[in-house]
Write a protein that holds these residues in place. Structure first.
Motif, mmCIF file in Angstrom:
data_model
loop_
_atom_site.group_PDB
_atom_site.id
_atom_site.type_symbol
_atom_site.label_atom_id
_atom_site.label_comp_id
_atom_site.label_asym_id
_atom_site.label_seq_id
_atom_site.Cartn_x
_atom_site.Cartn_y
_atom_site.Cartn_z
ATOM 1 N N SER A 82 0.839 -1.192 0.000
ATOM 2 C CA SER A 82 0.000 0.000 0.000
ATOM 3 C C SER A 82 0.873 1.242 0.000
ATOM 4 N N ILE A 83 0.912 1.939 -1.137
ATOM 5 C CA ILE A 83 1.821 3.081 -1.241
ATOM 6 C C ILE A 83 1.402 4.214 -0.319
ATOM 7 N N PHE A 84 0.148 4.186 0.136
ATOM 8 C CA PHE A 84 -0.311 5.239 1.045
ATOM 9 C C PHE A 84 0.530 5.246 2.309
ATOM 10 N N SER A 85 1.053 4.085 2.687
ATOM 11 C CA SER A 85 1.833 3.977 3.920
ATOM 12 C C SER A 85 3.314 4.294 3.723
ATOM 13 N N PHE A 86 3.744 4.452 2.481
ATOM 14 C CA PHE A 86 5.162 4.704 2.226
ATOM 15 C C PHE A 86 5.526 6.128 2.640
ATOM 16 N N ASN A 87 6.730 6.296 3.147
ATOM 17 C CA ASN A 87 7.187 7.633 3.528
ATOM 18 C C ASN A 87 7.276 8.535 2.297
ATOM 19 N N ALA A 88 7.783 7.977 1.217
ATOM 20 C CA ALA A 88 7.945 8.733 -0.023
ATOM 21 C C ALA A 88 8.203 7.761 -1.162
ATOM 22 N N MET A 89 7.977 8.225 -2.376
ATOM 23 C CA MET A 89 8.328 7.478 -3.578
ATOM 24 C C MET A 89 8.968 8.447 -4.557
ATOM 25 N N GLY A 90 9.772 7.894 -5.443
ATOM 26 C CA GLY A 90 10.444 8.775 -6.382
ATOM 27 C C GLY A 90 10.819 8.077 -7.666
ATOM 28 N N TRP A 91 11.217 8.890 -8.613
ATOM 29 C CA TRP A 91 11.771 8.431 -9.879
ATOM 30 C C TRP A 91 13.208 8.927 -9.974
ATOM 31 N N TYR A 92 14.089 8.000 -10.326
ATOM 32 C CA TYR A 92 15.488 8.296 -10.555
ATOM 33 C C TYR A 92 15.833 7.859 -11.979
ATOM 34 N N ARG A 93 16.933 8.360 -12.492
ATOM 35 C CA ARG A 93 17.375 7.919 -13.809
ATOM 36 C C ARG A 93 18.886 7.798 -13.844
ATOM 37 N N GLN A 94 19.341 6.940 -14.737
ATOM 38 C CA GLN A 94 20.774 6.744 -14.912
ATOM 39 C C GLN A 94 21.086 6.625 -16.388
ATOM 40 N N ALA A 95 21.852 7.575 -16.890
ATOM 41 C CA ALA A 95 22.291 7.555 -18.276
ATOM 42 C C ALA A 95 23.636 6.829 -18.354
ATOM 43 N N PRO A 96 23.989 6.308 -19.526
ATOM 44 C CA PRO A 96 25.268 5.592 -19.661
ATOM 45 C C PRO A 96 26.448 6.452 -19.234
ATOM 46 N N GLY A 97 27.282 5.894 -18.367
ATOM 47 C CA GLY A 97 28.471 6.596 -17.917
ATOM 48 C C GLY A 97 28.237 7.656 -16.863
ATOM 49 N N LYS A 98 26.983 7.763 -16.397
ATOM 50 C CA LYS A 98 26.660 8.783 -15.399
ATOM 51 C C LYS A 98 26.107 8.149 -14.139
ATOM 52 N N GLN A 99 26.118 8.921 -13.058
ATOM 53 C CA GLN A 99 25.556 8.442 -11.804
ATOM 54 C C GLN A 99 24.040 8.520 -11.833
ATOM 55 N N ARG A 100 23.416 7.680 -11.022
ATOM 56 C CA ARG A 100 21.963 7.738 -10.895
ATOM 57 C C ARG A 100 21.593 9.059 -10.221
ATOM 58 N N GLU A 101 20.557 9.709 -10.741
ATOM 59 C CA GLU A 101 20.141 10.998 -10.209
ATOM 60 C C GLU A 101 18.642 11.024 -9.949
ATOM 61 N N LEU A 102 18.265 11.836 -8.958
ATOM 62 C CA LEU A 102 16.859 12.021 -8.643
ATOM 63 C C LEU A 102 16.188 12.837 -9.742
#
Length: 117
Positions: A27-47
């Motif tokens: 139940s996502i209602f109970s989650f503190n937070a949710m997010g989307w991150y992305r990672q491009a080739p050769g780069k760090q994952r970013e928010l």
């Protein structure tokens, strides 16, 4: 244990739109937070974007005004509406969930977004 499954990634032309979905096993209602991150080739994952249990949102400067994060608690699903896509948005996009008083973080397997003509 929370399982997150992303979908909606695709090849799209510059200026186009996509909507990513992240289906959660809990139940996502109970989650503190949710997010989307992305990672491009050769780069760090970013928010990319984040939404708290209270509904507060935050975005990376590079996507402000173009991307919108939202959630449907009834469907236990997180969304990312992406408009005016640019080639630099090309990356694997990951869904993230933060849960519990003792923080636990969960990740999905990622979905590929490619912006190219």
């Amino acid at each position: 244990q929370v399982q997150l499954v992303e979908s909606g990634g695709d090849l799209v032309q510059p200026g186009g739109s996509l909507r990513l979905s992240c289906a959660a096993s809990g139940s996502i209602f109970s989650f503190n937070a949710m997010g989307w991150y992305r990672q491009a080739p050769g780069k760090q994952r970013e928010l990319v974007a984040r939404i708290t249990r209270g509904g507060s949102t935050a975005y990376a400067d590079s996507v402000k005004g173009r991307f919108t994060i939202s959630r449907d608690n009834g469907k236990d699903t997180l969304y990312l509406q992406m408009n005016s896509l640019k080639p630099e948005d090309t990356a694997v996009y990951y869904c993230n969930a933060e849960t519990g008083v003792i923080l636990r973080v969960y990740w999905g397997q990622g979905t590929q977004v490619t912006v190219s003509s």
